[in-house]
Write an enzyme that holds these catalytic residues in place. Sequence first.
Site, PDB file in Angstrom:
ATOM      1  N   HIS A 234      15.671  60.905  56.570  1.00  0.00           N
ATOM      2  CA  HIS A 234      15.856  60.888  55.120  1.00  0.00           C
ATOM      3  C   HIS A 234      15.765  62.312  54.558  1.00  0.00           C
ATOM      4  O   HIS A 234      16.530  62.697  53.681  1.00  0.00           O
ATOM      5  CB  HIS A 234      14.801  59.989  54.461  1.00  0.00           C
TER       6      HIS A 234
ATOM      7  N   ASP B 280      14.963  58.892  46.846  1.00  0.00           N
ATOM      8  CA  ASP B 280      15.381  58.043  47.955  1.00  0.00           C
ATOM      9  C   ASP B 280      15.422  56.599  47.457  1.00  0.00           C
ATOM     10  O   ASP B 280      14.455  56.128  46.830  1.00  0.00           O
ATOM     11  CB  ASP B 280      14.359  58.190  49.083  1.00  0.00           C
TER      12      ASP B 280
END
Length: 477
Positions: free
Chosen positions: A24, A123
């Site tokens: 990520h 995110d």
Amino acid sequence: MEQDRSSQSRPPHVLVFPLPIQGHINSMIKLAELLAIAGFKLTFLNSHHNHERLVKFNNIAAHFERYSGFQFKTITDGLPLDHPRSGNWFLDMFEDTMEPKMKESLREVLVNSSPPVDCIIADGFLGFALDVAKELGIPIIFFRTSSPCCFWVYYSIPDIIQAGELPINGSEDMDRLITTVPGMETYLRCRDLPTFCRKLDIEDSIMKLVVKQTRKSLQADALILNTAEELDGPILSQIRTKCSRVYAVGPLHAQLNTRINAKHGESYDHFSNTLWEVDKSCMFWLNKQPNRSVIYVSFGSITSTSREQLVELWYGLLNSKTKFLLVVRPNSVIGKDGEGEDVVMELMEKSKDRGYIVNWAPQEAVLNHPAIGGFFTHNGWNSTLESVVAGVPMICWPQFADQHVNCRVVSEVWKIGLDMKDVCDSKIVEKMVNDVMVDRKEEFAKSASEIAKEEIKMVQWRPIHLKRSKAETRTRR
Ligand code: UDP
């Protein structure tokens, strides 16, 4: 995203907030750098633990000082610094341990930010960021770093359950088609669903968490995905039936490389943002190998293998007609009392003529090395995109999260690889490696290079207008 220039003369301030996991961070830091190149002021909010590792293994200060408005800030991820963060730590600890602490810290950073943050890019798994953004009246964009196909499958899980296609009962044919995910009716099978869908319990807490975060992603002001229209167009159209502001901005590593090369030339130092020490010696080894003669084998930053699986893989590689470069991350082999480490040492010793083993490779550079002819991968989304862009065909051995769906897309939709899910047998490994690297080499090389050349185009950045909403409580400084 565009600032309201009548009321503000400074560049807009964007806060980028990744989930504290390598895959990520990789794509979000690239997005942050692209925005810095475009002139935004940037705050990258990292966990203390990951930031320490980024600083240890990369020269981040030198790299980012060229962007005057770029800063790192760090917060806790809710775990002690010395927590091993391996195995299933993330999903197990997210809701109870990590989320409350990260939420509180995010809020504090935003309230104290000067200049104020004009937009959050969080995110998409960090759904709590939406609550904080709403409370403070800051526009928020969610960025899902997993594949659009998997995002769409996660989104559709309640419909799959409602249609009675889940749960999968134990004795069932895993090749049965799932017909309730629009756009995937012809190729998505039971075995291609995320692994938590294999549980009989449709109240499974991980499944519920993933569905909750996915549905929440569509409540943000916009959703961005790391893909290109040319790669995932049909599924992006499906997602847009639920949310009009969906943007495909990737593949981010390729977007960034192209912009950096155009500005500074190819020799410019590219930032690897890795959380492990990179062993560059494998590049010298690759330099000595003929073109397209080596298969690169790596299963990302989280996946573990058992000692038995590693041995099966290794025998398959050894018995194939090709050389290999294998990544075995420290502590990634599960075995009793150091058995895992012992087996790696033993394999290293026995592989000398046929392969090269490292703890962590410079993956993008490896995939773009002329000696590489195939990638044996777990199909993490970054790895998949890196392989697509480099034009390298894949052997897909998915383990969890979006990897099973990605594997199906690679093998059945794009037709640039072979699917090895649910098996780990040296004979099958040997056969697949020979197929991709020798027997069907030209067929796969051709389809992989066609996708790389034809499908990946540069994204044209254009402004999107996000309005600051009225803060729900407490005035921001
Ligand atoms: N990676 C790397 N060296 C390695 C293994 C992986 O640089 O030896 C990088 C890889 O390039 C990718 C990331 O780690 O960008 C892994 O992300 P991915 O989404 O593929 O998988 P995850 O680690 O999230 O399972």
